[in-house]
Write a protein that holds these residues in place. Structure first.
Motif, short mmCIF file in Angstrom:
data_model
loop_
_atom_site.label_atom_id
_atom_site.label_comp_id
_atom_site.label_asym_id
_atom_site.label_seq_id
_atom_site.Cartn_x
_atom_site.Cartn_y
_atom_site.Cartn_z
N SER A 18 0.83 -1.21 0.00
CA SER A 18 0.00 0.00 0.00
C SER A 18 0.86 1.26 0.00
O SER A 18 0.59 2.20 -0.75
CB SER A 18 -0.93 0.00 1.22
OG SER A 18 -1.78 -1.12 1.20
N TYR A 19 1.90 1.28 0.85
CA TYR A 19 2.75 2.47 0.94
C TYR A 19 3.53 2.67 -0.35
O TYR A 19 3.64 3.80 -0.86
CB TYR A 19 3.70 2.34 2.13
CG TYR A 19 4.45 3.61 2.45
CD1 TYR A 19 3.94 4.86 2.08
CD2 TYR A 19 5.67 3.59 3.12
CE1 TYR A 19 4.62 6.03 2.37
CE2 TYR A 19 6.36 4.75 3.42
CZ TYR A 19 5.82 5.97 3.04
OH TYR A 19 6.49 7.14 3.32
N LEU A 20 4.06 1.60 -0.92
CA LEU A 20 4.80 1.71 -2.17
C LEU A 20 3.90 2.21 -3.29
O LEU A 20 4.29 3.06 -4.10
CB LEU A 20 5.41 0.35 -2.53
CG LEU A 20 6.36 0.34 -3.73
CD1 LEU A 20 7.64 1.11 -3.42
CD2 LEU A 20 6.70 -1.10 -4.13
N THR A 21 2.68 1.69 -3.35
CA THR A 21 1.73 2.09 -4.39
C THR A 21 1.36 3.57 -4.28
O THR A 21 1.38 4.32 -5.27
CB THR A 21 0.45 1.24 -4.31
OG1 THR A 21 0.80 -0.15 -4.46
CG2 THR A 21 -0.53 1.63 -5.41
N LEU A 22 1.03 4.01 -3.08
CA LEU A 22 0.65 5.41 -2.87
C LEU A 22 1.82 6.34 -3.16
O LEU A 22 1.63 7.43 -3.72
CB LEU A 22 0.16 5.61 -1.44
CG LEU A 22 -1.21 5.00 -1.11
CD1 LEU A 22 -1.47 5.04 0.39
CD2 LEU A 22 -2.32 5.72 -1.87
N SER A 23 3.03 5.91 -2.81
CA SER A 23 4.22 6.74 -3.07
C SER A 23 4.45 6.87 -4.57
O SER A 23 4.74 7.97 -5.07
CB SER A 23 5.44 6.13 -2.39
OG SER A 23 5.28 6.10 -0.99
N PHE A 24 4.34 5.75 -5.28
CA PHE A 24 4.56 5.80 -6.72
C PHE A 24 3.49 6.64 -7.41
O PHE A 24 3.81 7.48 -8.27
CB PHE A 24 4.55 4.38 -7.30
CG PHE A 24 4.70 4.35 -8.80
CD1 PHE A 24 5.96 4.49 -9.38
CD2 PHE A 24 3.59 4.22 -9.62
CE1 PHE A 24 6.10 4.48 -10.76
CE2 PHE A 24 3.73 4.21 -11.00
CZ PHE A 24 4.99 4.35 -11.57
N LEU A 25 2.23 6.45 -7.05
CA LEU A 25 1.14 7.18 -7.70
C LEU A 25 1.23 8.68 -7.42
O LEU A 25 1.01 9.51 -8.31
CB LEU A 25 -0.21 6.64 -7.22
CG LEU A 25 -0.57 5.23 -7.68
CD1 LEU A 25 -1.91 4.80 -7.08
CD2 LEU A 25 -0.64 5.15 -9.21
N THR A 26 1.56 9.05 -6.19
CA THR A 26 1.66 10.46 -5.84
C THR A 26 2.83 11.12 -6.56
O THR A 26 2.68 12.21 -7.16
CB THR A 26 1.83 10.63 -4.32
OG1 THR A 26 0.72 10.03 -3.65
CG2 THR A 26 1.91 12.11 -3.95
N THR A 27 4.00 10.47 -6.53
CA THR A 27 5.17 11.05 -7.18
C THR A 27 5.00 11.11 -8.69
O THR A 27 5.33 12.12 -9.33
CB THR A 27 6.43 10.23 -6.83
OG1 THR A 27 6.55 10.15 -5.40
CG2 THR A 27 7.68 10.88 -7.39
N ALA A 28 4.45 10.04 -9.28
CA ALA A 28 4.21 10.03 -10.72
C ALA A 28 3.15 11.04 -11.11
O ALA A 28 3.25 11.72 -12.14
CB ALA A 28 3.79 8.63 -11.17
#
Length: 207
Positions: A18-28
């Motif tokens: 969940s944390y990796l996904t949210l980090s990637f989506l926010t940064t992207a």
């Protein structure tokens, strides 16, 4: 048969994924200009005076531009977040989530005093610190130049970061939060036979 990217992703424990996904989506999303970094950064005035409460969480998901620095942070996030959740927190994802919330609260309290707007890197460093302390006999090597044990990993990374011209404040904040958690969870109970940090029952039920 080598593992596919999808298999690697699906095998991650829930909090790490969940944390990796949210980090990637926010940064992207910021890189593609779908959202603005100015709408997710930590600002105590906007949070507590304008009630933009989402900033308490979103600032942990932005890791800068999509470059090597972003890849570096995603590697450390996925590796040490997963190692913790699958290691000393195996079967206790609710307790792991509580650790992240505890660290996030400490970092959010300190952020206005050191003028840091994005705390994801500090939270990642906290995880590296806790993993290192809980795996004190693991031998590691830095670029094949020298060897050391896991508790020294945060200090090695800190020195390397400073050598590259980065400010040590972000890493030191994470190390401070990590040490606070390690002391309250691993050291203090052995000294007093009491635990201060407890995961709420509702959170355990949810997980």
């Amino acid at each position: 048969m080598p593992m596919t990217l999808e298999q690697w992703y699906r095998q991650m424990p829930i909090v790490t994924r969940s944390y990796l996904t949210l980090s990637f989506l926010t940064t992207a999303g910021c890189a593609l200009e779908l959202i603005s970094p100015f709408s997710v950064y930590y600002n105590s005035h906007l949070i507590f005076r304008k009630y933009q409460l989402w900033r308490l969480f979103t600032n942990f998901f932005f890791f800068g531009s999509l470059g090597m620095d972003f890849v570096f942070h995603m590697f450390f996030l996925s590796r040490y977040c997963r190692l913790l959740e699958e290691g000393t927190f195996r079967g206790r994802s609710a307790d792991f989530f509580t650790m992240l919330v505890f660290g996030g609260c400490l970092l959010s309290f300190a952020a206005p005093f050191v003028n840091i707007q994005f705390l994801g890197s500090s939270l990642t460093f906290m995880m590296v610190y806790v993993w290192g302390r809980r795996n004190s006999y693991v031998n590691m090597s830095f670029l094949g130049l020298f060897s050391f044990t896991a508790p020294y990993l945060p200090w090695v990374l800190l020195i390397f970061s400073v050598m590259l011209g980065s400010s040590p404040v972000v890493d030191l904040l994470g190390m401070g939060a990590g040490h606070a958690y390690y002391f309250l969870e691993d050291v203090y109970p052995t000294m007093t036979n009491r635990r201060i940090l407890r995961t709420p029952r509702a959170l355990k039920w949810a997980f």
